[in-house]
Design a protein around this motif. Sequence first.
Motif, PDB file in Angstrom:
ATOM      1  N   SER A 191       4.443  -7.644 -15.906  1.00 36.56           N
ATOM      2  CA  SER A 191       5.057  -7.190 -14.645  1.00 36.56           C
ATOM      3  C   SER A 191       3.993  -6.671 -13.676  1.00 36.56           C
ATOM      4  O   SER A 191       4.145  -5.628 -13.043  1.00 36.56           O
ATOM      5  CB  SER A 191       6.099  -6.096 -14.913  1.00 36.56           C
ATOM      6  N   GLN A 192       2.907  -7.436 -13.568  1.00 33.37           N
ATOM      7  CA  GLN A 192       1.779  -7.020 -12.735  1.00 33.37           C
ATOM      8  C   GLN A 192       1.411  -8.122 -11.743  1.00 33.37           C
ATOM      9  O   GLN A 192       1.401  -9.298 -12.089  1.00 33.37           O
ATOM     10  CB  GLN A 192       0.572  -6.688 -13.613  1.00 33.37           C
ATOM     11  N   ILE A 193       1.113  -7.706 -10.512  1.00 32.57           N
ATOM     12  CA  ILE A 193       0.719  -8.644  -9.454  1.00 32.57           C
ATOM     13  C   ILE A 193      -0.647  -8.234  -8.930  1.00 32.57           C
ATOM     14  O   ILE A 193      -0.854  -7.085  -8.528  1.00 32.57           O
ATOM     15  CB  ILE A 193       1.736  -8.641  -8.298  1.00 32.57           C
ATOM     16  N   LYS A 194      -1.610  -9.164  -8.962  1.00 34.63           N
ATOM     17  CA  LYS A 194      -2.951  -8.915  -8.441  1.00 34.63           C
ATOM     18  C   LYS A 194      -3.109  -9.677  -7.127  1.00 34.63           C
ATOM     19  O   LYS A 194      -2.967 -10.900  -7.086  1.00 34.63           O
ATOM     20  CB  LYS A 194      -4.007  -9.355  -9.445  1.00 34.63           C
ATOM     21  N   ILE A 195      -3.398  -8.945  -6.060  1.00 34.81           N
ATOM     22  CA  ILE A 195      -3.535  -9.536  -4.728  1.00 34.81           C
ATOM     23  C   ILE A 195      -4.975  -9.379  -4.272  1.00 34.81           C
ATOM     24  O   ILE A 195      -5.470  -8.246  -4.155  1.00 34.81           O
ATOM     25  CB  ILE A 195      -2.588  -8.850  -3.723  1.00 34.81           C
ATOM     26  N   PHE A 196      -5.659 -10.500  -4.051  1.00 32.57           N
ATOM     27  CA  PHE A 196      -7.054 -10.455  -3.612  1.00 32.57           C
ATOM     28  C   PHE A 196      -7.087  -9.962  -2.173  1.00 32.57           C
ATOM     29  O   PHE A 196      -6.554 -10.598  -1.273  1.00 32.57           O
ATOM     30  CB  PHE A 196      -7.691 -11.836  -3.721  1.00 32.57           C
ATOM     31  N   LEU A 197      -7.717  -8.819  -1.956  1.00 33.22           N
ATOM     32  CA  LEU A 197      -7.697  -8.178  -0.650  1.00 33.22           C
ATOM     33  C   LEU A 197      -9.059  -7.545  -0.360  1.00 33.22           C
ATOM     34  O   LEU A 197      -9.186  -6.320  -0.255  1.00 33.22           O
ATOM     35  CB  LEU A 197      -6.587  -7.126  -0.621  1.00 33.22           C
TER      36      LEU A 197
ATOM     37  N   TYR B 199      -9.254  -6.312  -5.610  1.00 31.84           N
ATOM     38  CA  TYR B 199      -7.853  -6.685  -5.844  1.00 31.84           C
ATOM     39  C   TYR B 199      -6.962  -5.455  -5.703  1.00 31.84           C
ATOM     40  O   TYR B 199      -7.309  -4.365  -6.163  1.00 31.84           O
ATOM     41  CB  TYR B 199      -7.670  -7.271  -7.249  1.00 31.84           C
ATOM     42  N   LEU B 200      -5.815  -5.652  -5.081  1.00 33.20           N
ATOM     43  CA  LEU B 200      -4.757  -4.648  -5.110  1.00 33.20           C
ATOM     44  C   LEU B 200      -3.867  -5.000  -6.282  1.00 33.20           C
ATOM     45  O   LEU B 200      -3.249  -6.072  -6.313  1.00 33.20           O
ATOM     46  CB  LEU B 200      -3.959  -4.674  -3.804  1.00 33.20           C
ATOM     47  N   VAL B 201      -3.840  -4.115  -7.279  1.00 31.33           N
ATOM     48  CA  VAL B 201      -3.072  -4.367  -8.502  1.00 31.33           C
ATOM     49  C   VAL B 201      -1.773  -3.576  -8.434  1.00 31.33           C
ATOM     50  O   VAL B 201      -1.776  -2.355  -8.429  1.00 31.33           O
ATOM     51  CB  VAL B 201      -3.880  -3.960  -9.751  1.00 31.33           C
ATOM     52  N   VAL B 202      -0.670  -4.316  -8.371  1.00 25.66           N
ATOM     53  CA  VAL B 202       0.650  -3.715  -8.246  1.00 25.66           C
ATOM     54  C   VAL B 202       1.382  -3.861  -9.574  1.00 25.66           C
ATOM     55  O   VAL B 202       1.531  -4.968 -10.103  1.00 25.66           O
ATOM     56  CB  VAL B 202       1.462  -4.367  -7.123  1.00 25.66           C
ATOM     57  N   SER B 203       1.850  -2.736 -10.110  1.00 24.07           N
ATOM     58  CA  SER B 203       2.619  -2.741 -11.359  1.00 24.07           C
ATOM     59  C   SER B 203       4.076  -2.445 -11.076  1.00 24.07           C
ATOM     60  O   SER B 203       4.404  -1.503 -10.347  1.00 24.07           O
ATOM     61  CB  SER B 203       2.067  -1.698 -12.333  1.00 24.07           C
ATOM     62  N   LEU B 204       4.957  -3.271 -11.636  1.00 19.72           N
ATOM     63  CA  LEU B 204       6.403  -3.118 -11.445  1.00 19.72           C
ATOM     64  C   LEU B 204       7.052  -2.591 -12.712  1.00 19.72           C
ATOM     65  O   LEU B 204       6.569  -2.816 -13.819  1.00 19.72           O
ATOM     66  CB  LEU B 204       7.029  -4.449 -11.034  1.00 19.72           C
TER      67      LEU B 204
END
Length: 363
Positions: A304-310, A358-363
Amino acid sequence: MALILTFLGKSASGCSTVAIATAKKLAASGSRVLLVSQDSTPSFDALLNMPAQSFPTEIEPNFELVNLKSSQLLSEIWTEFKDLEAKYLKFPTFKSIYGQELGILPGMDEALALNALRKYQEGGTYDVIIYDGNNTFHTLRMFGIPGILNWYLERFRQIFTESDLGKTLVPLIQPLISTILNTSWTLDDLDKVSSDNILQEGNVALKDSNRVAAYLITTEDKAAIATAKYFWGGAYQVGLSVKGVIINQSSELSVGKYFDFGQLESFSLPKKVGNNWKPLIEALPDFLDKSSTPLSINIDTATSQIKIFLPGFEKKQVKLTQSVSELTIEAGDQRRKIYLPNSLTGKVVKSAKFRNNYLVVSL
């Protein structure tokens, strides 16, 4: 399909000079190159010692140059529209309005340029199309048009289909749409508009760095370096891949000392002296290299993790908002929509951290 290249950097960092050198390099290697300028100033005229025309003109073998004129592009599109209207409608409405009578509204320049690039790319005449816009902010807005329009289409489609106005207008516009498209059309068909259209194709093309790619341009000036890093993140916000950074008017010794662009490969370009392009051409990277760029988004449903290259941004410069089925990332002057897979839909963001660009977003 032609490769589209563009260069992102602070004003006066040398984007136009690098664009010309790139065109010369690729043309000399056998690629059919079109250099597209949207600069209304005579800068290209001075650099090439010849005027840039509003139609593709051969500069050297395999190397053509065109300067986009928004007023001319608008007139051409308006003429095409009226021809279609006259072909499909018995009583054309806009036949008495001429493109020469229409002015350029803010934002039209980017839309007209993107349409021109699309036509040149689909024409099959060129192997590489190099775009040099008025400035990098406009360039990023232009490449962001497919995603933004798709976003607007989704929002307003829902409003239109659910509103009394939409239900009232459909019986009136359905015959018109059916005539033009030569097909039946109902309100329910609006749900299928964005699944297979030119906007979706534009988004797919941007994600493929072998079809559309950018390089950062900077000098040793601190403001130019900071601006290039800012545009690095802005490029990924609109889905544009960055393949390297070109440090203009610098020495090879200074590259590692003053610059930190993470995993991006850096190339040092000497200062251009007179009309001698050879040192610049020899120092340029291999623009036809097929190496991949970092994934802009990586969704791991198992964790449940999204890594966004930023890259180029700090956490305090980023705003994250969430709805049931999507995330919106606001950074710089761009907003990016990330659609969640079904398994993550409805989950609430627990944390968001920056790790290695990376912005690592955990849901």
